[in-house]
Design an enzyme around this catalytic site. Structure first.
Site, PDB file in Angstrom:
ATOM      1  N   GLY A  14       0.824  -1.221   0.000  1.00 20.78           N
ATOM      2  CA  GLY A  14       0.000   0.000   0.000  1.00 20.78           C
ATOM      3  C   GLY A  14       0.848   1.258   0.000  1.00 20.78           C
ATOM      4  O   GLY A  14       2.082   1.209  -0.073  1.00 20.78           O
ATOM      5  N   ILE A  16       1.375   3.648   2.380  1.00 22.09           N
ATOM      6  CA  ILE A  16       2.264   3.878   3.525  1.00 22.09           C
ATOM      7  C   ILE A  16       3.455   2.931   3.439  1.00 22.09           C
ATOM      8  O   ILE A  16       4.604   3.325   3.646  1.00 22.09           O
ATOM      9  CB  ILE A  16       1.500   3.716   4.862  1.00 22.09           C
ATOM     10  CG1 ILE A  16       0.427   4.805   4.987  1.00 22.09           C
ATOM     11  CG2 ILE A  16       2.465   3.768   6.049  1.00 22.09           C
ATOM     12  CD1 ILE A  16      -0.466   4.685   6.200  1.00 22.09           C
ATOM     13  N   GLY A  17       3.171   1.677   3.076  1.00 24.19           N
ATOM     14  CA  GLY A  17       4.237   0.686   2.918  1.00 24.19           C
ATOM     15  C   GLY A  17       5.311   1.171   1.964  1.00 24.19           C
ATOM     16  O   GLY A  17       6.509   0.966   2.188  1.00 24.19           O
ATOM     17  N   ASN A 105     -12.968  -4.542  10.077  1.00 22.08           N
ATOM     18  CA  ASN A 105     -11.564  -4.766  10.410  1.00 22.08           C
ATOM     19  C   ASN A 105     -11.357  -5.854  11.460  1.00 22.08           C
ATOM     20  O   ASN A 105     -10.243  -6.351  11.613  1.00 22.08           O
ATOM     21  CB  ASN A 105     -10.917  -3.463  10.893  1.00 22.08           C
ATOM     22  CG  ASN A 105     -10.406  -2.662   9.719  1.00 22.08           C
ATOM     23  OD1 ASN A 105      -9.519  -3.106   9.016  1.00 22.08           O
ATOM     24  ND2 ASN A 105     -11.005  -1.510   9.491  1.00 22.08           N
ATOM     25  N   GLN A 112      -4.550 -11.610  13.002  1.00 16.69           N
ATOM     26  CA  GLN A 112      -3.149 -11.198  13.172  1.00 16.69           C
ATOM     27  C   GLN A 112      -2.723 -11.298  14.634  1.00 16.69           C
ATOM     28  O   GLN A 112      -1.584 -11.672  14.925  1.00 16.69           O
ATOM     29  CB  GLN A 112      -2.946  -9.795  12.591  1.00 16.69           C
ATOM     30  CG  GLN A 112      -3.108  -9.832  11.067  1.00 16.69           C
ATOM     31  CD  GLN A 112      -2.891  -8.504  10.370  1.00 16.69           C
ATOM     32  OE1 GLN A 112      -2.679  -7.482  11.013  1.00 16.69           O
ATOM     33  NE2 GLN A 112      -2.943  -8.518   9.057  1.00 16.69           N
ATOM     34  N   GLY A 130      -3.098   0.838  10.914  1.00 18.40           N
ATOM     35  CA  GLY A 130      -4.375   0.712  10.187  1.00 18.40           C
ATOM     36  C   GLY A 130      -5.543   1.171  11.041  1.00 18.40           C
ATOM     37  O   GLY A 130      -5.651   0.813  12.215  1.00 18.40           O
ATOM     38  N   ASP A 159      -0.474  12.600  14.752  1.00 15.78           N
ATOM     39  CA  ASP A 159      -1.187  13.748  15.339  1.00 15.78           C
ATOM     40  C   ASP A 159      -0.196  14.635  16.095  1.00 15.78           C
ATOM     41  O   ASP A 159      -0.266  15.860  16.023  1.00 15.78           O
ATOM     42  CB  ASP A 159      -2.288  13.252  16.284  1.00 15.78           C
ATOM     43  CG  ASP A 159      -3.232  12.290  15.585  1.00 15.78           C
ATOM     44  OD1 ASP A 159      -3.889  12.707  14.632  1.00 15.78           O
ATOM     45  OD2 ASP A 159      -3.281  11.111  15.976  1.00 15.78           O
ATOM     46  N   HIS A 187      -7.048   8.118  18.054  1.00 16.93           N
ATOM     47  CA  HIS A 187      -6.600   8.683  16.767  1.00 16.93           C
ATOM     48  C   HIS A 187      -7.843   8.934  15.914  1.00 16.93           C
ATOM     49  O   HIS A 187      -8.225   8.129  15.057  1.00 16.93           O
ATOM     50  CB  HIS A 187      -5.631   7.735  16.051  1.00 16.93           C
ATOM     51  CG  HIS A 187      -5.332   8.178  14.649  1.00 16.93           C
ATOM     52  ND1 HIS A 187      -4.657   9.336  14.372  1.00 16.93           N
ATOM     53  CD2 HIS A 187      -5.658   7.644  13.453  1.00 16.93           C
ATOM     54  CE1 HIS A 187      -4.571   9.493  13.062  1.00 16.93           C
ATOM     55  NE2 HIS A 187      -5.177   8.475  12.478  1.00 16.93           N
TER      56      HIS A 187
HETATM   57  P1  NAX Z   1      -3.583   1.414   1.139  1.00 16.28           P
HETATM   58  O1  NAX Z   1      -4.996   1.070   0.797  1.00 16.28           O
HETATM   59  O2  NAX Z   1      -2.738   2.130   0.143  1.00 16.28           O
HETATM   60  O3  NAX Z   1      -2.812   0.084   1.536  1.00 16.28           O
HETATM   61  C1  NAX Z   1      -3.337  -0.857   2.412  1.00 16.28           C
HETATM   62  C2  NAX Z   1      -2.778  -2.197   2.004  1.00 16.28           C
HETATM   63  O4  NAX Z   1      -3.185  -3.143   2.980  1.00 16.28           O
HETATM   64  C3  NAX Z   1      -3.303  -2.697   0.649  1.00 16.28           C
HETATM   65  O5  NAX Z   1      -2.199  -3.004  -0.190  1.00 16.28           O
HETATM   66  C4  NAX Z   1      -4.112  -3.943   1.019  1.00 16.28           C
HETATM   67  O6  NAX Z   1      -4.038  -4.952   0.027  1.00 16.28           O
HETATM   68  C5  NAX Z   1      -3.447  -4.353   2.324  1.00 16.28           C
HETATM   69  N1  NAX Z   1      -4.243  -5.202   3.202  1.00 16.28           N
HETATM   70  C6  NAX Z   1      -5.579  -5.130   3.449  1.00 16.28           C
HETATM   71  N2  NAX Z   1      -5.934  -6.113   4.307  1.00 16.28           N
HETATM   72  C7  NAX Z   1      -4.812  -6.767   4.652  1.00 16.28           C
HETATM   73  C8  NAX Z   1      -4.530  -7.880   5.491  1.00 16.28           C
HETATM   74  N3  NAX Z   1      -5.504  -8.521   6.140  1.00 16.28           N
HETATM   75  N4  NAX Z   1      -3.259  -8.313   5.591  1.00 16.28           N
HETATM   76  C9  NAX Z   1      -2.267  -7.699   4.915  1.00 16.28           C
HETATM   77  N5  NAX Z   1      -2.468  -6.657   4.069  1.00 16.28           N
HETATM   78  C10 NAX Z   1      -3.721  -6.190   3.951  1.00 16.28           C
HETATM   79  O7  NAX Z   1      -3.670   2.211   2.524  1.00 16.28           O
HETATM   80  P2  NAX Z   1      -2.574   3.142   3.205  1.00 16.28           P
HETATM   81  O8  NAX Z   1      -2.711   4.521   2.697  1.00 16.28           O
HETATM   82  O9  NAX Z   1      -1.252   2.481   3.137  1.00 16.28           O
HETATM   83  O10 NAX Z   1      -3.139   3.175   4.705  1.00 16.28           O
HETATM   84  C11 NAX Z   1      -3.140   2.009   5.505  1.00 16.28           C
HETATM   85  C12 NAX Z   1      -3.912   2.239   6.793  1.00 16.28           C
HETATM   86  O11 NAX Z   1      -3.311   3.277   7.548  1.00 16.28           O
HETATM   87  C13 NAX Z   1      -5.368   2.672   6.587  1.00 16.28           C
HETATM   88  O12 NAX Z   1      -6.193   1.947   7.486  1.00 16.28           O
HETATM   89  C14 NAX Z   1      -5.350   4.141   6.971  1.00 16.28           C
HETATM   90  O13 NAX Z   1      -6.612   4.586   7.434  1.00 16.28           O
HETATM   91  C15 NAX Z   1      -4.327   4.113   8.076  1.00 16.28           C
HETATM   92  N6  NAX Z   1      -3.732   5.404   8.468  1.00 16.28           N
HETATM   93  C16 NAX Z   1      -3.447   5.590   9.766  1.00 16.28           C
HETATM   94  C17 NAX Z   1      -2.852   6.746  10.241  1.00 16.28           C
HETATM   95  C18 NAX Z   1      -2.538   6.918  11.683  1.00 16.28           C
HETATM   96  O14 NAX Z   1      -2.084   8.034  12.027  1.00 16.28           O
HETATM   97  N7  NAX Z   1      -2.756   5.974  12.581  1.00 16.28           N
HETATM   98  C19 NAX Z   1      -2.547   7.862   9.307  1.00 16.28           C
HETATM   99  C20 NAX Z   1      -2.479   7.453   7.873  1.00 16.28           C
HETATM  100  C21 NAX Z   1      -3.498   6.428   7.457  1.00 16.28           C
HETATM  101  O15 NAX Z   1      -4.722   7.070   7.253  1.00 16.28           O
END
Ligand code: NAX
Length: 330
Positions: A14, A16-17, A105, A112, A130, A159, A187
């Site tokens: 994804g 962030i990754g 979720n 996990q 997440g 934050d 959060h």
């Molecule tokens: P993306 O949608 O770009 O990437 C998420 C990735 O997770 C996808 O590649 C998907 O295939 C994979 N995935 C889904 N279910 C999975 C599982 N069971 N096992 C392994 N991989 C799985 O999202 P991204 O922008 O990278 O954001 C990821 C998460 O971070 C989201 O839930 C987002 O809301 C959260 N965030 C949290 C923040 C924080 O401050 N705590 C801030 C940034 C972000 O919003």
């Protein structure tokens, strides 16, 4: 050089990754003398893209990167893992409210949590990114019997960093001059960035603006920053979220600087000193030393702050109730 540590990142293909992996491999989190082995976890539709990301990691020639393995099976991905970043989560779609998101979720984080309990190293530290990250951390922790509860964290460091950025701009200083910014609670837009205890060049931040700015523009900007970035960029925060994850795990690993504190969400201990219900995954201002995280004691709150803490606590308690049936069902 130390022996390599094994680091798992979920949702590794994804957005962030795509920022986080390269910084981990470059030594930005665990230090320039600490080799890492990466274990990257995705769901089957993400595996092809993940293979491409691995090619890029190889092409960077990072000296500290002592191996990369990929899997779509949590029980493989968490084998022997010392540090885990749980980034992958079900994204929120237009028709979903927060309760729907929590329910969607649930299965990801119960699985996990179980896999971590069964396979991870005994010193494992887990950072849930997440969203909704506090309650996802709660679900994972509750699903991982035998792993100490305080090894499961949720990330509120973004934050904190956002609050530091706003305070630095307001005072006309660089962000490094801003210290002791604690985030309380969830959060979400109910979190409370505690400006009263923040310092700018060692002076109270409250000397740099009036109360109306703190209670108005400052709180609103920090709370709505994620939405503003989506509107501007057409995509959610990614590099800043990865930077915050590096900062959080880095502080857990190396400790906090003398006299400073940071923000981490984790299951509230019974004696937390702020009346937060035991076990609720709540963000506190903390110091870290030798891997031990301690809540900063004795911070005083006025009526405004107390009301904000009560609101964010109530939201987290409601989330915990929503996911309760998932945990008993599992
Ligand atoms: P993306 O949608 O770009 O990437 C998420 C990735 O997770 C996808 O590649 C998907 O295939 C994979 N995935 C889904 N279910 C999975 C599982 N069971 N096992 C392994 N991989 C799985 O999202 P991204 O922008 O990278 O954001 C990821 C998460 O971070 C989201 O839930 C987002 O809301 C959260 N965030 C949290 C923040 C924080 O401050 N705590 C801030 C940034 C972000 O919003």
């Amino acid at each position: 050089m130390s022996a390599p540590i094994t680091v798992c990142v979920t949702g590794a293909a994804g957005q962030i990754g795509y920022s986080l992996l390269f910084r981990l491999a470059a030594g930005d989190c665990f230090g320039p003398d600490q080799p890492v082995k990466l274990r990257l976890l995705e769901i089957p539709p993400g595996m092809k893209a993940l293979a491409g990301v691995v090619m890029e990691l190889v092409d960077c020639g990072f000296p500290l990167l002592h191996g990369v393995e990929i899997s779509d099976d949590a029980f493989v991905g968490f084998e022997g893992v010392n540090a885990a970043f749980l980034v992958g989560a079900r994204p929120r779609t237009k028709d979903m409210n927060r309760a729907d998101l929590l329910t969607a979720n649930g299965p990801i984080f119960t699985t996990q949590g179980r896999a971590i309990a069964a396979r991870a190293a005994s010193d494992v530290r887990v950072l849930v990114v997440g969203n909704p990250c506090n309650t996802n951390a709660y679900i994972a922790q509750q699903s991982a019997p035998g792993v100490p509860a305080n090894r499961f964290h949720g990330m509120t460091r973004l934050d904190e960093n956002r609050a530091k950025g706003q305070l630095a701009s307001r005072a006309g200083v660089t962000p490094g001059a801003v210290t002791r910014v604690g985030i309380w609670g969830n959060h979400s837009d109910t979190m409370f960035p505690d400006y009263r205890h923040a310092l700018i060049n060692g002076r109270p931040a409250t000397e740099f603006a009036d109360e109306a700015w703190f209670q108005g523009e400052f709180l609103k900007t920090v709370a709505t920053r994620g939405k503003a970035i989506i509107e501007a960029r057409g995509a959610s925060s990614a590099a800043s979220a990865a930077a915050a994850a590096i900062d959080h795990m880095g502080a857990w690993h190396h400790g906090t600087a003398q006299g400073d504190f940071t923000s981490m969400a984790f299951p509230a201990p019974a004696d937390n000193g702020y009346g937060v219900p035991e076990g609720l995954v709540f963000s506190f201002p903390v110091t870290v030393s030798g891997g031990n995280v301690s809540i900063v004691p004795g911070l005083l709150h006025d009526d405004f702050a107390r009301a904000r803490l009560a609101a964010t606590q109530a939201e987290l308690e409601a989330e915990r109730t929503t996911v309760g049936s998932l945990l008993t069902a599992g």
